[in-house]
Design a protein around this motif. Structure first.
Motif, mmCIF file in Angstrom:
data_model
loop_
_atom_site.group_PDB
_atom_site.id
_atom_site.type_symbol
_atom_site.label_atom_id
_atom_site.label_comp_id
_atom_site.label_asym_id
_atom_site.label_seq_id
_atom_site.Cartn_x
_atom_site.Cartn_y
_atom_site.Cartn_z
ATOM 1 N N ARG A 18 -2.271 -10.099 10.344
ATOM 2 C CA ARG A 18 -2.487 -10.477 11.743
ATOM 3 C C ARG A 18 -2.070 -9.353 12.683
ATOM 4 O O ARG A 18 -2.724 -9.104 13.700
ATOM 5 N N LEU A 19 -0.962 -8.687 12.376
ATOM 6 C CA LEU A 19 -0.529 -7.548 13.180
ATOM 7 C C LEU A 19 -1.611 -6.464 13.171
ATOM 8 O O LEU A 19 -1.957 -5.913 14.221
ATOM 9 N N LEU A 20 -2.148 -6.195 12.026
ATOM 10 C CA LEU A 20 -3.229 -5.217 11.902
ATOM 11 C C LEU A 20 -4.439 -5.640 12.736
ATOM 12 O O LEU A 20 -5.019 -4.831 13.476
ATOM 13 N N GLN A 21 -4.814 -6.903 12.669
ATOM 14 C CA GLN A 21 -5.946 -7.415 13.450
ATOM 15 C C GLN A 21 -5.687 -7.296 14.947
ATOM 16 O O GLN A 21 -6.589 -6.933 15.704
ATOM 17 N N GLU A 22 -4.463 -7.596 15.378
ATOM 18 C CA GLU A 22 -4.127 -7.498 16.805
ATOM 19 C C GLU A 22 -4.256 -6.061 17.301
ATOM 20 O O GLU A 22 -4.827 -5.809 18.363
ATOM 21 N N VAL A 23 -3.715 -5.122 16.556
ATOM 22 C CA VAL A 23 -3.791 -3.708 16.960
ATOM 23 C C VAL A 23 -5.248 -3.253 17.020
ATOM 24 O O VAL A 23 -5.651 -2.552 17.951
ATOM 25 N N LYS A 24 -6.038 -3.684 16.060
ATOM 26 C CA LYS A 24 -7.458 -3.315 16.049
ATOM 27 C C LYS A 24 -8.248 -4.002 17.157
ATOM 28 O O LYS A 24 -9.286 -3.500 17.585
ATOM 29 N N ALA A 25 -7.769 -5.149 17.641
ATOM 30 C CA ALA A 25 -8.520 -5.948 18.612
ATOM 31 C C ALA A 25 -8.459 -5.407 20.042
ATOM 32 O O ALA A 25 -9.248 -5.831 20.886
ATOM 33 N N TYR A 26 -7.545 -4.487 20.314
ATOM 34 C CA TYR A 26 -7.492 -3.919 21.669
ATOM 35 C C TYR A 26 -8.810 -3.218 21.975
ATOM 36 O O TYR A 26 -9.280 -2.394 21.195
#
Length: 150
Positions: A18-26
């Protein structure tokens, strides 16, 4: 792997993904580094902090990795490339999961090797704390993205 270790491993894997997805979602990479109003930490610094925290307390302290934490950098560095954050998250996930996979069940009831909060605690207690710490900051990061990445 026993049930407690497997459960913790599953939770760490889920939330690091989820952390990876959040960083990629910016939408804009530079928005990872916005500070505004009462928001005290950027998303980039939260990601660095989570990686440093987990690689130190799980990877190095329990797994014996050679990682050396630079806590001041977790909050002091700015404008780290998204690709570097992604790389650090992936390295953190590998370190955490590899360490947990090798952790014998009987170690969970042992005292964690460092007195972090001014009192002794079991390894199991501290692993639960680290997972909740990850989840707490993950929520902050998600809120930061939704609020400031317009």
């Amino acid at each position: 792997m026993n049930n407690a270790i497997q459960s913790l491993s599953d939770l760490f894997e889920r939330d690091l993904d989820r952390l990876l997805q959040e960083v990629k979602a910016y939408k804009k990479e530079e928005n990872l580094w916005i500070l505004e109003g009462e928001i005290a930490n950027t998303a980039g610094n939260l990601a660095l902090h989570l990686c440093g925290n987990l690689r130190h307390f799980i990877g190095a302290m329990l797994g014996g990795s050679s990682y050396i934490r630079q806590r001041d950098d977790e909050f002091g560095l700015k404008d780290v490339k998204r690709s570097e954050l992604i790389s650090q998250i992936k390295e953190t996930k590998k370190s955490v999961l590899d360490t947990l996979a090798e952790l014998p069940e009987e170690k969970l009831d042992e005292i964690y090797p460092v007195n972090v909060f001014g009192k002794e605690m079991t390894i199991l207690f501290f692993l639960i704390h680290l997972q909740s710490h990850l989840n707490y900051h993950l929520g902050q990061l998600n809120y930061h993205r939704r609020l400031l990445d317009q």
